[in-house]
Scaffold this active site. Structure first.
Site, mmCIF file in Angstrom:
data_model
loop_
_atom_site.group_PDB
_atom_site.id
_atom_site.type_symbol
_atom_site.label_atom_id
_atom_site.label_comp_id
_atom_site.label_asym_id
_atom_site.label_seq_id
_atom_site.Cartn_x
_atom_site.Cartn_y
_atom_site.Cartn_z
ATOM 1 N N GLU A 115 0.856 -1.184 0.000
ATOM 2 C CA GLU A 115 0.000 0.000 0.000
ATOM 3 C C GLU A 115 0.892 1.234 0.000
ATOM 4 O O GLU A 115 2.099 1.142 0.253
ATOM 5 C CB GLU A 115 -0.956 0.004 1.196
ATOM 6 C CG GLU A 115 -2.209 -0.813 0.951
ATOM 7 C CD GLU A 115 -3.209 -0.774 2.074
ATOM 8 O OE1 GLU A 115 -2.995 -0.048 3.067
ATOM 9 O OE2 GLU A 115 -4.228 -1.483 1.971
ATOM 10 N N HIS A 230 -9.007 10.287 2.132
ATOM 11 C CA HIS A 230 -8.622 9.143 1.287
ATOM 12 C C HIS A 230 -8.773 9.556 -0.175
ATOM 13 O O HIS A 230 -9.769 10.164 -0.548
ATOM 14 C CB HIS A 230 -9.509 7.936 1.603
ATOM 15 C CG HIS A 230 -8.942 6.643 1.094
ATOM 16 N ND1 HIS A 230 -8.870 6.345 -0.250
ATOM 17 C CD2 HIS A 230 -8.402 5.585 1.738
ATOM 18 C CE1 HIS A 230 -8.321 5.147 -0.400
ATOM 19 N NE2 HIS A 230 -8.020 4.669 0.786
ATOM 20 N N ARG A 276 -0.766 9.242 1.235
ATOM 21 C CA ARG A 276 -2.159 9.566 0.948
ATOM 22 C C ARG A 276 -2.419 11.057 0.741
ATOM 23 O O ARG A 276 -3.185 11.452 -0.130
ATOM 24 C CB ARG A 276 -2.975 9.120 2.149
ATOM 25 C CG ARG A 276 -3.999 8.146 1.778
ATOM 26 C CD ARG A 276 -4.625 7.564 2.987
ATOM 27 N NE ARG A 276 -4.610 6.131 2.797
ATOM 28 C CZ ARG A 276 -5.178 5.285 3.607
ATOM 29 N NH1 ARG A 276 -5.778 5.720 4.690
ATOM 30 N NH2 ARG A 276 -5.146 4.007 3.359
ATOM 31 N N HIS A 337 -11.536 10.566 5.752
ATOM 32 C CA HIS A 337 -11.376 9.133 6.022
ATOM 33 C C HIS A 337 -10.994 8.828 7.473
ATOM 34 O O HIS A 337 -11.475 7.867 8.061
ATOM 35 C CB HIS A 337 -10.295 8.598 5.082
ATOM 36 C CG HIS A 337 -10.064 7.126 5.157
ATOM 37 N ND1 HIS A 337 -11.070 6.213 4.923
ATOM 38 C CD2 HIS A 337 -8.944 6.400 5.413
ATOM 39 C CE1 HIS A 337 -10.570 4.984 5.045
ATOM 40 N NE2 HIS A 337 -9.289 5.069 5.360
ATOM 41 N N ARG A 372 -1.516 9.354 8.862
ATOM 42 C CA ARG A 372 -1.405 7.928 9.193
ATOM 43 C C ARG A 372 -0.932 7.102 8.002
ATOM 44 O O ARG A 372 -1.425 7.252 6.880
ATOM 45 C CB ARG A 372 -2.778 7.414 9.640
ATOM 46 C CG ARG A 372 -2.837 5.923 9.905
ATOM 47 C CD ARG A 372 -4.194 5.532 10.428
ATOM 48 N NE ARG A 372 -5.221 5.742 9.442
ATOM 49 C CZ ARG A 372 -5.687 4.807 8.614
ATOM 50 N NH1 ARG A 372 -5.204 3.582 8.656
ATOM 51 N NH2 ARG A 372 -6.629 5.091 7.743
#
Ligand code: FAD
Ligand code: SIN
Length: 524
Positions: A115, A230, A276, A337, A372
């Site tokens: 990811e 997100h 992100r 998100h 995060r």
């Protein structure tokens, strides 16, 4: 009429990964009551797709997971909290597997995926894209094996009960009545606040109740400006705001603007796998450039059977809305998100109020810093859920936690104020937050939000005895705290981006702090 009373040793508010893990830890130590606002499985945990990050593969190391987390956190992670997460994570995952968690495997070996911002394949997943559901299933099963754990579903916590500086329970709306539940220790595990924004991946329960409740009780809140958006949620007027997991980009999906052009390499060396916040801002910039409401996530070059097997839940959900992700590009746009900030806790889940603990998304140990790292949240729920359970039990065993004999009646609610249009205000608030306190903020936009919220601040003190009403009150409170902290941070760090202060700015290595009846300020 006095509200009815109930007494337990431990009151756990929330039944997602964090709340359940806390409850399991506490079960051998006394009676535990778990409250959920809706049915038990209605939580962010249940909807988590991509997976859980853990340094368990042969190619990985705890120290590399640590480095990736620190890097994504953009200089604001609390290093000790990160060290604990990555070091204790593998043990907690092995334990979960021993309780029956079925993570996907290649042959007999666990299968790890990639990811964004991870430098190794380290994301465990289950049934392709249903990782959260599997974790929730296993934790529920385990919790059910303890007779000491009981549950109230559809039990809406309205407020904490604090006496002489100690949290001794909560007032809870159950059906039509408010009950006061007293406990030797209270643990908040109420999840996030995505519903404060009009575009969000979060389920309806995520209205920031725990943050607002803790704030009213005098708890210290930190880093509230750090909201993670997100990059990829389904954008279709006919469809819900459904997440398209980052794992899809991890497996090779690419982003294209509405003219079909790949754009991520122009924005970041890691292209689709950039952190992100970088991907989200790049998408926004392309949407503005092309005057479009979305970009596309393109999987059409990938093997069709692989897509169906690897992302069965996403594939079937999109198909319901006539989008075959194996055949056509999917319209996507960003959405709120995750909240990195929240109720300040130590690395053992203690808040600044005696008897009150917090774990999971509602809490801020500083583990995520300003941004995060993908898939670190489920791991956080397990690691910090277990730690918080241990500390709460120690606190109770240490004495001085007895429930007073003369417990107060608590705060029976007086009834919903009828002169407020709750739905209209809620919708205006969510739109305001999206437009003014969203992915890109500035002094002007934040000031508009602050003024609007200030004009309605009486709602934050109103007694409501219905779910939509008290959710609105909590959402207003959380919104005001986000806006205030975002105004204080005159700089851009991690997920907090100010168009008027693009550099990191003064005090950037400090944390913002909010507490009732005080202006937002800096702490170390
Ligand atoms: P939750 O799981 O949200 O649980 C909150 C609980 O609190 C619920 O039981 C709710 O009923 C209860 N509650 C709330 N308010 C009240 C109240 N007033 N009274 C009583 N009970 C209350 N993270 C990852 O690590 N990997 C992923 O792949 C991933 N995918 C995600 C996909 C989606 C769509 C979303 C929304 C999030 C995802 N995340 C992921 C983030 C992660 O799922 C959450 O951060 C995490 O599950 C939060 O767990 P929690 O236990 O803190 O809260
Ligand atoms: C996703 O699957 O993209 C969500 C992962 C996360 O939020 O950690």
């Amino acid at each position: 009429m006095k509200p009815p009373l109930k007494k337990v040793d431990f009151l756990v508010i929330g039944g997602g990964v964090a709340g359940l893990r806390v409850a399991i830890e506490l079960a051998p130590k006394g009676s535990v009551l778990v409250l959920t606002k809706d049915k038990l499985t209605e939580s962010s945990t249940e909807y988590a797709q991509g997976g859980v990050a853990v340094a368990l593969s042969d190619e990985d190391e705890v120290s590399i997971h640590y480095e990736d987390t620190i890097k994504a956190g953009d200089g604001l992670c609390r290093e000790k909290a990160v060290r604990i997460l990555v070091e204790e994570g593998p043990g907690l995952i092995r334990e979960l597997i021993s309780w029956g968690a079925a993570f996907d495997r290649e042959g007999s070996k666990l299968s790890f995926t990639m990811e964004a911002a991870h430098s190794r394949k380290r994301i465990l997943h289950s049934r392709g894209d249903a990782t959260g559901r599997e974790i929730e299933r296993v934790l529920i099963k385990k919790a059910r094996s303890f007779p000491s754990i009981s549950r109230y579903d559809f039990a809406n916590t309205l407020d904490l009960i604090v006496q002489d500086g100690r949290c001794i329970g909560a007032s809870v709306l159950r059906g039509d009545s408010v009950i006061n539940i007293f406990a030797k220790a209270v643990i908040l595990a109420t999840g996030g606040a995505g519903q404060v924004y009009s575009r969000t991946t979060n389920p309806m329960i995520a209205t920031g109740d725990g943050i607002a409740i803790a704030h009213r009780a005098g708890a210290l809140l930190v880093d509230m400006e750090f909201i993670q958006f997100h990059p990829t949620t389904l954008y279709s007027p006919a469809a819900p705001q459904f997440l398209l997991s980052e794992a899809m980009r991890g497996e090779g999906a690419v982003l294209r603007n509405i003219d079909g052009k790949k754009f991520m390499p122009e924005y970041h060396e890691m292209a689709e796998l950039a952190p992100r916040d970088a991907v989200t801002r790049a998408i926004l910039s392309e949407m503005i450039k092309t005057k479009a409401k979305h970009v596309y996530l393109d999987l059409t070059h990938m093997d069709k059977d692989f897509i169906k097997r690897r992302f069965p839940r996403i594939y079937s959900t999109c198909l319901q809305y006539n989008i075959d992700i194996t055949e056509e590009m999917v319209p996507v746009s960003p959405a709120a998100h995750y909240i990195m900030g929240g109720v300040y806790t130590t690395i053992d889940g203690e808040t600044n109020i005696r008897g009150l603990f917090a774990a999971g998304e509602v809490a801020c140990t500083g583990v995520h810093g300003a941004n995060r790292l993908a898939s670190n949240s489920l791991l956080e729920g397990l690691v910090y859920g277990a730690r918080t359970g241990r500390k709460a039990s120690e606190y109770v065993q240490g004495g001085n936690a007895e429930i007073p004999h003369d417990v107060p009646n608590g705060c029976a609610q007086n009834g919903t104020m009828s002169d407020i249009d709750i739905e209209k205000t809620r919708s205006s608030l969510r739109q305001l937050m999206w437009e003014r306190v969203g992915i890109i903020r500035c002094q002007d936009s934040l000031s508009v939000a602050k003024k609007w919220l200030g004009g309605k601040d009486m709602i934050m003190d109103m007694p409501f005895n219905d779910r939509r009403g008290f959710e609105l009150k909590n959402m207003m409170t959380v919104a005001a705290l986000i806006a205030e902290s975002a105004l204080l941070r005159r700089g851009s760090v991690g997920a907090h981006f100010r168009s008027d202060y693009r550099e990191r700015g003064e005090n950037w290595q400090k944390h913002t702090a909010c507490q009732k009846d005080r202006a937002a300020d800096w702490i170390d």
